[in-house]
Write a protein that holds these residues in place. Sequence first.
Motif, PDB file in Angstrom:
ATOM      1  N   UNK A   1      10.133   0.978   8.951  1.00 56.81           N
ATOM      2  CA  UNK A   1       9.304   0.801   7.783  1.00 56.81           C
ATOM      3  C   UNK A   1       9.901   1.364   6.463  1.00 56.81           C
ATOM      4  N   UNK A   2       9.988   0.397   5.412  1.00 53.11           N
ATOM      5  CA  UNK A   2      10.502   0.846   4.318  1.00 53.11           C
ATOM      6  C   UNK A   2       9.580   0.328   3.135  1.00 53.11           C
ATOM      7  N   UNK A   3       9.197   1.155   2.242  1.00 48.74           N
ATOM      8  CA  UNK A   3       9.205   2.566   2.063  1.00 48.74           C
ATOM      9  C   UNK A   3       8.098   3.159   3.082  1.00 48.74           C
ATOM     10  N   UNK A   4       8.416   4.279   3.683  1.00 51.98           N
ATOM     11  CA  UNK A   4       7.379   4.850   4.633  1.00 51.98           C
ATOM     12  C   UNK A   4       6.222   5.643   3.746  1.00 51.98           C
ATOM     13  N   UNK A   5       5.056   5.465   4.031  1.00 54.95           N
ATOM     14  CA  UNK A   5       4.051   6.047   3.179  1.00 54.95           C
ATOM     15  C   UNK A   5       4.073   7.568   3.411  1.00 54.95           C
ATOM     16  N   UNK A   6       4.533   8.231   4.550  1.00 60.11           N
ATOM     17  CA  UNK A   6       4.573   9.553   4.610  1.00 60.11           C
ATOM     18  C   UNK A   6       5.944  10.156   4.335  1.00 60.11           C
TER      19      UNK A   6
ATOM     20  N   UNK B   1       1.334  12.218   3.493  1.00 55.44           N
ATOM     21  CA  UNK B   1       0.477  11.485   4.620  1.00 55.44           C
ATOM     22  C   UNK B   1       0.287   9.854   4.296  1.00 55.44           C
ATOM     23  N   UNK B   2      -0.257   9.048   5.032  1.00 54.18           N
ATOM     24  CA  UNK B   2      -0.455   7.866   4.777  1.00 54.18           C
ATOM     25  C   UNK B   2      -1.692   7.677   3.755  1.00 54.18           C
ATOM     26  N   UNK B   3      -1.657   6.467   3.005  1.00 54.04           N
ATOM     27  CA  UNK B   3      -2.714   6.390   2.210  1.00 54.04           C
ATOM     28  C   UNK B   3      -4.033   6.077   3.034  1.00 54.04           C
TER      29      UNK B   3
ATOM     30  N   UNK C   1       1.957   0.150  10.597  1.00 54.02           N
ATOM     31  CA  UNK C   1       2.810   0.082   9.709  1.00 54.02           C
ATOM     32  C   UNK C   1       2.890   1.163   8.711  1.00 54.02           C
ATOM     33  N   UNK C   2       1.378   1.640   8.581  1.00 56.71           N
ATOM     34  CA  UNK C   2       1.109   2.767   7.706  1.00 56.71           C
ATOM     35  C   UNK C   2       1.514   4.212   8.640  1.00 56.71           C
ATOM     36  N   UNK C   3       1.665   4.263   9.660  1.00 61.46           N
ATOM     37  CA  UNK C   3       1.724   5.550  10.461  1.00 61.46           C
ATOM     38  C   UNK C   3       3.029   5.802  10.930  1.00 61.46           C
ATOM     39  N   UNK C   4       3.731   4.763  11.129  1.00 61.23           N
ATOM     40  CA  UNK C   4       4.839   4.926  12.168  1.00 61.23           C
ATOM     41  C   UNK C   4       6.136   4.512  11.464  1.00 61.23           C
ATOM     42  N   UNK C   5       7.407   5.191  11.951  1.00 56.41           N
ATOM     43  CA  UNK C   5       8.664   4.887  11.135  1.00 56.41           C
ATOM     44  C   UNK C   5       9.332   3.502  11.601  1.00 56.41           C
ATOM     45  N   UNK C   6       8.865   2.951  12.647  1.00 54.37           N
ATOM     46  CA  UNK C   6       9.441   1.580  12.981  1.00 54.37           C
ATOM     47  C   UNK C   6       8.320   1.005  13.744  1.00 54.37           C
ATOM     48  N   UNK C   7       8.376  -0.488  13.484  1.00 56.46           N
ATOM     49  CA  UNK C   7       7.115  -1.169  14.004  1.00 56.46           C
ATOM     50  C   UNK C   7       7.699  -2.425  14.428  1.00 56.46           C
ATOM     51  N   UNK C   8       7.370  -2.919  15.662  1.00 52.57           N
ATOM     52  CA  UNK C   8       7.618  -4.295  16.184  1.00 52.57           C
ATOM     53  C   UNK C   8       6.163  -4.950  16.540  1.00 52.57           C
ATOM     54  N   UNK C   9       5.995  -6.175  16.824  1.00 54.18           N
ATOM     55  CA  UNK C   9       4.785  -6.724  17.413  1.00 54.18           C
ATOM     56  C   UNK C   9       4.971  -7.530  18.379  1.00 54.18           C
TER      57      UNK C   9
ATOM     58  N   UNK D   1       1.060  -1.223   0.193  1.00 52.82           N
ATOM     59  CA  UNK D   1       0.135  -0.022   0.086  1.00 52.82           C
ATOM     60  C   UNK D   1       0.928   1.127   0.079  1.00 52.82           C
ATOM     61  N   UNK D   2       1.925   1.269   0.916  1.00 51.15           N
ATOM     62  CA  UNK D   2       2.835   2.512   0.891  1.00 51.15           C
ATOM     63  C   UNK D   2       3.440   2.555  -0.657  1.00 51.15           C
ATOM     64  N   UNK D   3       3.912   1.528  -1.163  1.00 49.76           N
ATOM     65  CA  UNK D   3       4.439   1.483  -2.387  1.00 49.76           C
ATOM     66  C   UNK D   3       3.629   2.283  -3.480  1.00 49.76           C
ATOM     67  N   UNK D   4       2.186   1.842  -3.496  1.00 45.75           N
ATOM     68  CA  UNK D   4       1.302   2.082  -4.511  1.00 45.75           C
ATOM     69  C   UNK D   4       0.976   3.789  -4.239  1.00 45.75           C
ATOM     70  N   UNK D   5       0.801   4.168  -2.785  1.00 45.96           N
ATOM     71  CA  UNK D   5       0.811   5.274  -2.558  1.00 45.96           C
ATOM     72  C   UNK D   5       1.806   6.343  -2.978  1.00 45.96           C
ATOM     73  N   UNK D   6       2.987   6.016  -2.879  1.00 45.50           N
ATOM     74  CA  UNK D   6       4.124   6.830  -3.062  1.00 45.50           C
ATOM     75  C   UNK D   6       4.297   6.928  -4.642  1.00 45.50           C
ATOM     76  N   UNK D   7       4.271   5.760  -5.316  1.00 47.22           N
ATOM     77  CA  UNK D   7       4.793   6.061  -6.691  1.00 47.22           C
ATOM     78  C   UNK D   7       3.387   6.698  -7.421  1.00 47.22           C
ATOM     79  N   UNK D   8       2.336   6.582  -7.315  1.00 45.55           N
ATOM     80  CA  UNK D   8       1.022   7.040  -7.851  1.00 45.55           C
ATOM     81  C   UNK D   8       0.767   8.342  -7.311  1.00 45.55           C
ATOM     82  N   UNK D   9       1.486   9.106  -6.602  1.00 48.50           N
ATOM     83  CA  UNK D   9       1.202  10.667  -6.107  1.00 48.50           C
ATOM     84  C   UNK D   9       0.064  10.358  -5.280  1.00 48.50           C
TER      85      UNK D   9
END
Length: 376
Positions: free
Chosen positions: A158-163, A202-204, A138-146, A90-98
């Motif tokens: 988080x790579x790529x970051x949606x923001x 921002x995030x998608x 994952x869509x809102x934070x720079x690093x994520x664990x669970x 989702x982050x990838x599509x968000x970024x490359x599609x503007x």
Amino acid sequence: MDVGAFILAAQFPGQGQEEALHRAVRSAELSEEAGLDSVWIAEHHFVPYGVCPSAVTLAALLLGRTRRIGVGTAVSVLPTAHPVALGEQAALLHLVSGGRFTLGVGRGGPWVDLEVFGSGLRAYEQGFPESLDLLLRWLREPRVGADGERYAFREVAVVPRSDDALAGQAAHGQTVGGQAAGGQTAYEQAGGGRTADGRAVGAPPVLVACTSPTSVRLAAERGLPMLLGMHCGDEEKAEAVGLWRRAALVAGRSPEDVDAVAARHVSAGVVQIADARPTAAETLIKAMPGWLRQGLGAHVTVDGRERRMRDPVAYAELLCELHPVGSPRLCADRLAATAERTGIRRFALLVEGSGDLAATEENVRRLGSEVLPLLR
């Protein structure tokens, strides 16, 4: 009002899967040409009801073939996907599609998919909140664990970051501005901004398919808009919107935030345009029962539980009664009435109910040229 095409890649009796997918892609391309606001892609596994097994994959293709229209999933089935993998896509599509991509997620059903993908029935019955929360982090934070019941892993970047565009503009002293040629994208209408050079900030957007009071409350508590199904009438959708609003306020969200998110609910439906309603309804009632009988009948439950299938003819007739099926004026009036009764002003309309490519193309063109002008 935001009017979009809902595309299932439905395989009608006597058709091949490639034919269904070609019609789906062509419908999306024509939707942009016709001036529609959005395209929504469904996802199914192992059944001819819809032969697209990955909504994000088809969305990627369509984002590459279009320039203006918003493209969303309706929906990506979360219990059979890893939330991190889906978040990365989702982050990838968000970024490359503007910023033209919207991620719709849902719980799916108790189908054999859960067995094939190894997620199990528990992921469907109890695991959706955990998966959704991990996806949102994952869509809102720079690093994520669970450290959850189903997902547990050390913190990772988080790579790529949606923001990422937001971070980039801050580093370069840029201000948010600019607008896509031809007007706002669905992302901008949902509150997303852009940098001066047109990148998304921002995030998608994320929305949740809601089919029960439990899922309505889940979406409300997380401040997410709903996608309501085409089997629902206006009264049922209005009740869901009311429940969502009450639950969001109880969860502590401000009235202003509730209003802003509520403006992004989406109502799914069916559209078939002809010069007169009987002609439009006849088209659907002749074609849809065969597809419904074949497609819905192919679903297999993972645990052998009995399932009742709708009567295909009665269901097709119900869809004709609930949704914009008829002349352009009737279709416009029906959409306006739904918006007034429910408060929902965004629509995802199934355009391929005839099962025929040429008829679907004409349906999309008429939706854009004859119905949209009556709504604006």
